[in-house]
Scaffold this active site. Sequence first.
Site, mmCIF file in Angstrom:
data_model
loop_
_atom_site.group_PDB
_atom_site.id
_atom_site.type_symbol
_atom_site.label_atom_id
_atom_site.label_comp_id
_atom_site.label_asym_id
_atom_site.label_seq_id
_atom_site.Cartn_x
_atom_site.Cartn_y
_atom_site.Cartn_z
ATOM 1 N N CYS A 63 0.858 -1.193 0.000
ATOM 2 C CA CYS A 63 0.000 0.000 0.000
ATOM 3 C C CYS A 63 0.892 1.240 0.000
ATOM 4 O O CYS A 63 2.031 1.203 0.473
ATOM 5 C CB CYS A 63 -0.854 -0.046 1.266
ATOM 6 S SG CYS A 63 -1.813 1.431 1.632
ATOM 7 N N CYS A 95 -6.774 -3.482 3.845
ATOM 8 C CA CYS A 95 -6.498 -2.033 3.896
ATOM 9 C C CYS A 95 -7.115 -1.303 2.710
ATOM 10 O O CYS A 95 -8.072 -0.562 2.880
ATOM 11 C CB CYS A 95 -5.013 -1.692 4.006
ATOM 12 S SG CYS A 95 -4.814 0.108 4.067
ATOM 13 N N SER A 102 0.729 3.643 1.907
ATOM 14 C CA SER A 102 1.064 4.030 3.292
ATOM 15 C C SER A 102 2.405 3.426 3.711
ATOM 16 O O SER A 102 3.151 4.044 4.478
ATOM 17 C CB SER A 102 -0.039 3.597 4.264
ATOM 18 O OG SER A 102 -1.256 4.202 3.911
ATOM 19 N N HIS A 149 5.001 5.807 2.420
ATOM 20 C CA HIS A 149 5.136 7.060 3.183
ATOM 21 C C HIS A 149 6.116 6.912 4.346
ATOM 22 O O HIS A 149 6.725 7.882 4.780
ATOM 23 C CB HIS A 149 3.783 7.510 3.743
ATOM 24 C CG HIS A 149 2.824 8.023 2.701
ATOM 25 N ND1 HIS A 149 3.169 8.950 1.756
ATOM 26 C CD2 HIS A 149 1.515 7.729 2.472
ATOM 27 C CE1 HIS A 149 2.118 9.212 0.995
ATOM 28 N NE2 HIS A 149 1.113 8.487 1.403
ATOM 29 N N HIS A 185 1.070 -3.959 6.052
ATOM 30 C CA HIS A 185 -0.129 -3.912 6.898
ATOM 31 C C HIS A 185 -1.393 -4.359 6.170
ATOM 32 O O HIS A 185 -2.495 -4.075 6.635
ATOM 33 C CB HIS A 185 -0.316 -2.480 7.416
ATOM 34 C CG HIS A 185 -0.544 -1.504 6.303
ATOM 35 N ND1 HIS A 185 0.461 -0.982 5.539
ATOM 36 C CD2 HIS A 185 -1.695 -1.014 5.790
ATOM 37 C CE1 HIS A 185 -0.054 -0.190 4.626
ATOM 38 N NE2 HIS A 185 -1.357 -0.199 4.743
#
Length: 366
Positions: free
Chosen positions: A38, A165, A40, A43, A59
């Site tokens: 993902c 997610c 995220s 990041h 995750h």
Amino acid sequence: MKAAVMREANKPLSIEEVTISKPGPREVLVRLKAIGVCHSDVHFWDGNFPTEMPVILGHESAGVVEQVGSMVSAVKPGDHVISILSPFCGVCEYCLTGHMSVCHTVNGDQFKRRPDEAPRLSIGKEKVGQFLNLSSFAEQILVHENALCAIDKDMPLDRACLIGCGVITGVGSVFHSAQVEPGSTVAVIGCGGVGLAAINGAAIAGASRIIAVDLSPEKLQLATRFGATDTVNPKNGNAIEAVKELTKGGVHYSFECVGSKQTAELAYHMLRPRGVATIIGMISPGVNIEIPGIELLVTEKRLQGAVMGSNRFRIDFPRFVDLYRQGKLHLDDLISDRIGLDGITGAMQNLKNNKGTVARQVVVLD
Ligand SMILES: NC(=O)c1ccc[n+]([C@@H]2O[C@H](COP(=O)([O-])OP(=O)(O)OC[C@H]3O[C@@H](n4cnc5c(N)ncnc54)[C@H](O)[C@@H]3O)[C@@H](O)[C@H]2O)c1
Ligand SMILES: [Zn+2]
Ligand SMILES: [Zn+2]
């Protein structure tokens, strides 16, 4: 077990042998079968958001329960499960008012081990950080039971992991956070894993017009497979004007699935009066959004955030499995590549570069 360990920002993850602890009373050990990559994760990998190191990122995962602690009641060995980064306590104000997705943001510590306990993850004497209560770029995870939901065993786990997610975030934001009604108009800015899921959710919710907005022509093309009725590329002109023209004055609902000031403001400005903009993307710390204050009063437009699609995941996940089986949730089309643990660095680089042919890249483990 093997895991992809991050020791430095922007550097390749290293595949290392990591010791994972045994389940405590409310913990569950899961052997992972599939993990989505993902944005995220990116990041934190690229240093935009701080994290302890060494750490195992990841995750968005699904697998099979191997071992459970003495007090675990939610799952049992052999169960197929999807994980989530937003566990819930079940007794706080947020949980009891049906907003369990917010629980972990205030009660986060109770889903972790205390500093005086042995860490869940370690390499020799070195503690390894557990990312977002999960650390899924690994063969196994050790998590609180309320970070898991059991699903039917006939659901393929490489598609199931996406629900954990990207799909709960995109579809949940449409169903729960914004509550899109049939016949309404929707714009989705950013057509990656999360945005495509939001488009899919808007189609299931019965939106009459779903406008996909992205800088990549390939992504806009892909978005039509998920239910986008129109596409707008901001590179080709003023996106706000284009959306207002398509909808005779602006959309009822917009969803920002990129994570920047510019796209968040775009999401607000393409609303019609009384419209609702939902910010899903992770905007870097220290970056503020600016909107004209008086407009809030005059137009009654609303700007809101959504974490993990305002989920009630123990209810949502089995429903999403059913929507997949009915052919309504297009999880097959969301997977652009299947890779191994050693492919994660390249996969994150692809997301960072906004590679147009990439939707979700999924790590598949035997
Ligand atoms: N709120 C939450 O709970 C939650 C959950 C998951 C992900 N996220 C965040 O959602 C965002 C999207 O995640 P993803 O995995 O779908 O990312 P992704 O990289 O797969 O997709 C991003 C998309 O945005 C497009 N894009 C980039 N800049 C753009 C611009 N200026 N205008 C229009 N389109 C642009 C890219 O072409 C790409 O298609 C990330 O910020 C991620 O961290 C938030
Ligand atoms: Zn995610
Ligand atoms: Zn709670």
